[in-house]
Design an enzyme around this catalytic site. Sequence first.
Site, PDB file in Angstrom:
ATOM      1  N   SER A 241      -9.400   1.736   3.157  1.00  0.00           N
ATOM      2  CA  SER A 241      -8.592   2.507   2.244  1.00  0.00           C
ATOM      3  C   SER A 241      -7.560   1.668   1.497  1.00  0.00           C
ATOM      4  O   SER A 241      -6.949   2.167   0.555  1.00  0.00           O
ATOM      5  CB  SER A 241      -7.873   3.633   2.999  1.00  0.00           C
ATOM      6  OG  SER A 241      -7.035   3.115   4.017  1.00  0.00           O
TER       7      SER A 241
ATOM      8  N   LYS B 261       0.852  -1.203   0.000  1.00  0.00           N
ATOM      9  CA  LYS B 261       0.000   0.000   0.000  1.00  0.00           C
ATOM     10  C   LYS B 261       0.881   1.244   0.000  1.00  0.00           C
ATOM     11  O   LYS B 261       1.899   1.292   0.696  1.00  0.00           O
ATOM     12  CB  LYS B 261      -0.903  -0.024   1.237  1.00  0.00           C
ATOM     13  CG  LYS B 261      -1.895   1.117   1.333  1.00  0.00           C
ATOM     14  CD  LYS B 261      -2.774   0.940   2.571  1.00  0.00           C
ATOM     15  CE  LYS B 261      -3.778   2.049   2.752  1.00  0.00           C
ATOM     16  NZ  LYS B 261      -4.615   1.858   3.952  1.00  0.00           N
TER      17      LYS B 261
ATOM     18  N   SER C  53      -9.408  -0.490   7.409  1.00  0.00           N
ATOM     19  CA  SER C  53      -8.949  -0.422   6.026  1.00  0.00           C
ATOM     20  C   SER C  53      -8.262  -1.661   5.477  1.00  0.00           C
ATOM     21  O   SER C  53      -7.961  -1.703   4.283  1.00  0.00           O
ATOM     22  CB  SER C  53      -8.016   0.771   5.845  1.00  0.00           C
ATOM     23  OG  SER C  53      -8.778   1.942   5.774  1.00  0.00           O
TER      24      SER C  53
HETATM   25  N1  GLN Z   1     -12.719   4.383   6.880  1.00  0.00           N
HETATM   26  C1  GLN Z   1     -11.933   4.752   8.009  1.00  0.00           C
HETATM   27  C2  GLN Z   1     -11.448   6.165   7.863  1.00  0.00           C
HETATM   28  O1  GLN Z   1     -11.669   6.742   6.850  1.00  0.00           O
HETATM   29  C3  GLN Z   1     -10.798   3.801   8.212  1.00  0.00           C
HETATM   30  C4  GLN Z   1      -9.629   4.084   7.369  1.00  0.00           C
HETATM   31  C5  GLN Z   1      -8.437   3.239   7.705  1.00  0.00           C
HETATM   32  O2  GLN Z   1      -8.550   2.238   8.403  1.00  0.00           O
HETATM   33  N2  GLN Z   1      -7.279   3.690   7.252  1.00  0.00           N
HETATM   34  O3  GLN Z   1     -10.851   6.715   8.714  1.00  0.00           O
END
Ligand code: GLN
Length: 490
Positions: free
Chosen positions: A158, A83, A182
């Site tokens: 994400s 990532k 994410s």
């Molecule tokens: N959807 C959550 C956020 O936007 C989690 C994102 C993540 O785990 N990086 O913060």
Amino acid sequence: MTGIADRLLDGPAHRLAVAVSTREVRARDVTGAALGRAARSRERHGAFLHVAGEDAIEAAAEVDRRIAAGETFPLAGVPIAVKDNVHVAGMPTTAGSRVLGAIVPPCDATCVAQLRAAGCVVVGKTSCDELGMGSSNETSAFGPVRNPWNPDRVPGGSSGGSAAAVAARAVPLAVGTDTGGSIRLPAAFCGLVGLRPTYGRVSRSGLVAYASSFDQAGPIARDVRDAALALAAMAGADPSDATSLPGPPPDLLSRLDAGVAGLRVGLLDHAGEGVDPDTEAALASTAGLLASRGASVVPLRLPRLSLGIAAYYLISAAEASSNLARFDGVRFGARVAGDGPGALVRATRATGFGDEVKRRILLGTFALSAGHREAWYERAQRVRARIALDLADAFRACDLLLSPTAPGPAFPIGEKSGDPLSLYLTDVFTVPASLAGLPALSVPAGLSREQLPVGVQLAGPAGSESLLLGVARELEAAAGPRPDPPGVIR
Ligand code: GLN
């Protein structure tokens, strides 16, 4: 005709590693094939932001040389994708944002260095929501990622590029990061296994910080054994991360085939959380299966489940507003000239950050500001502590908690992007473990009527990764071979 390298890329990493270890195939041939697939999945799904070149072939050839000299590697010659908010030496890091400019880190994140030491070869960097903020991979400054199960659907976020790359068979294994879900959400939306480790299990050194008290890197894999092998390689104490857990990580492979007999599984009461019928059915059949294998399934309520979203989005925004202050155009990253230092900082941040990131910075700065801190940030911290206590209570009544990973399968691209609150609600089941620093994984639980993957989440007390992996392995074995997504790259 597909060669042996291509056939191995269609299967799990552990099988590929055996073939490379026994010199049935060369790591460099596997890497060559994976680079081609990565380039195609970049074109087709937008999964990659950077695809490696000759350097990856060189790294694979080095693995081949060391194997020939008698060395052994648990993930010998396994091509991986990382990532893009995790540093890989010599490859640009964007974290899905324009604000980092063209940063090319001189060294690997600790978890990447450890994966390389286990025999992995990095073939590219994957797209993600900007700076990790999102649940659909639509906030990336470089465009959305398409789900290999259906190109009109999001892959989840994400870590959507990592999940799409694994689902499309470009690579058998990828690194994701999980702040509030994410890793687990894209794994669920793409029909994969995704594991968020106990907070501190994997070093955060070399990650672009989003919300430091939540961020954890972990694997997105095709099967449970691969997830266990990858986490075993990534885990461990690291002197360069003060929050990494001391001591050696637990043995993650020993309990893989131990079954579920005698385990107490808490089935999370999710009434009122808008769970769709297909997810409901997948959850019920998972619970039934565990019961038929000798686990006792007990209903379990988390009294403050619905407060998790509010607490998580406040605290994570507060931490993000502080972490992102470093992107000022002065010290590093992108720089947009302005008339004087103040104008330079304003211009850099105004053009460097996307709308969702700006929304979080504003919210977080407000929540931390004098006069509001007590009412918002500190209150959210108290809710966080209560949810952690609720989970501690739950794990006295059961060994692990079973829930949906998300309220429904992958939604259409664009459906929720205009409505941030509805997007935040996708995380209702993933944020509790994040708030409490606990491990949780998503494992496939069949397909919806629209032929989209559905995942279920297993969460456990701190340090219970091997238990969760063992239960997931039982579910995986009972389900049998899974179909390929229509968007598989060959
Ligand atoms: N959807 C959550 C956020 O936007 C989690 C994102 C993540 O785990 N990086 O913060």
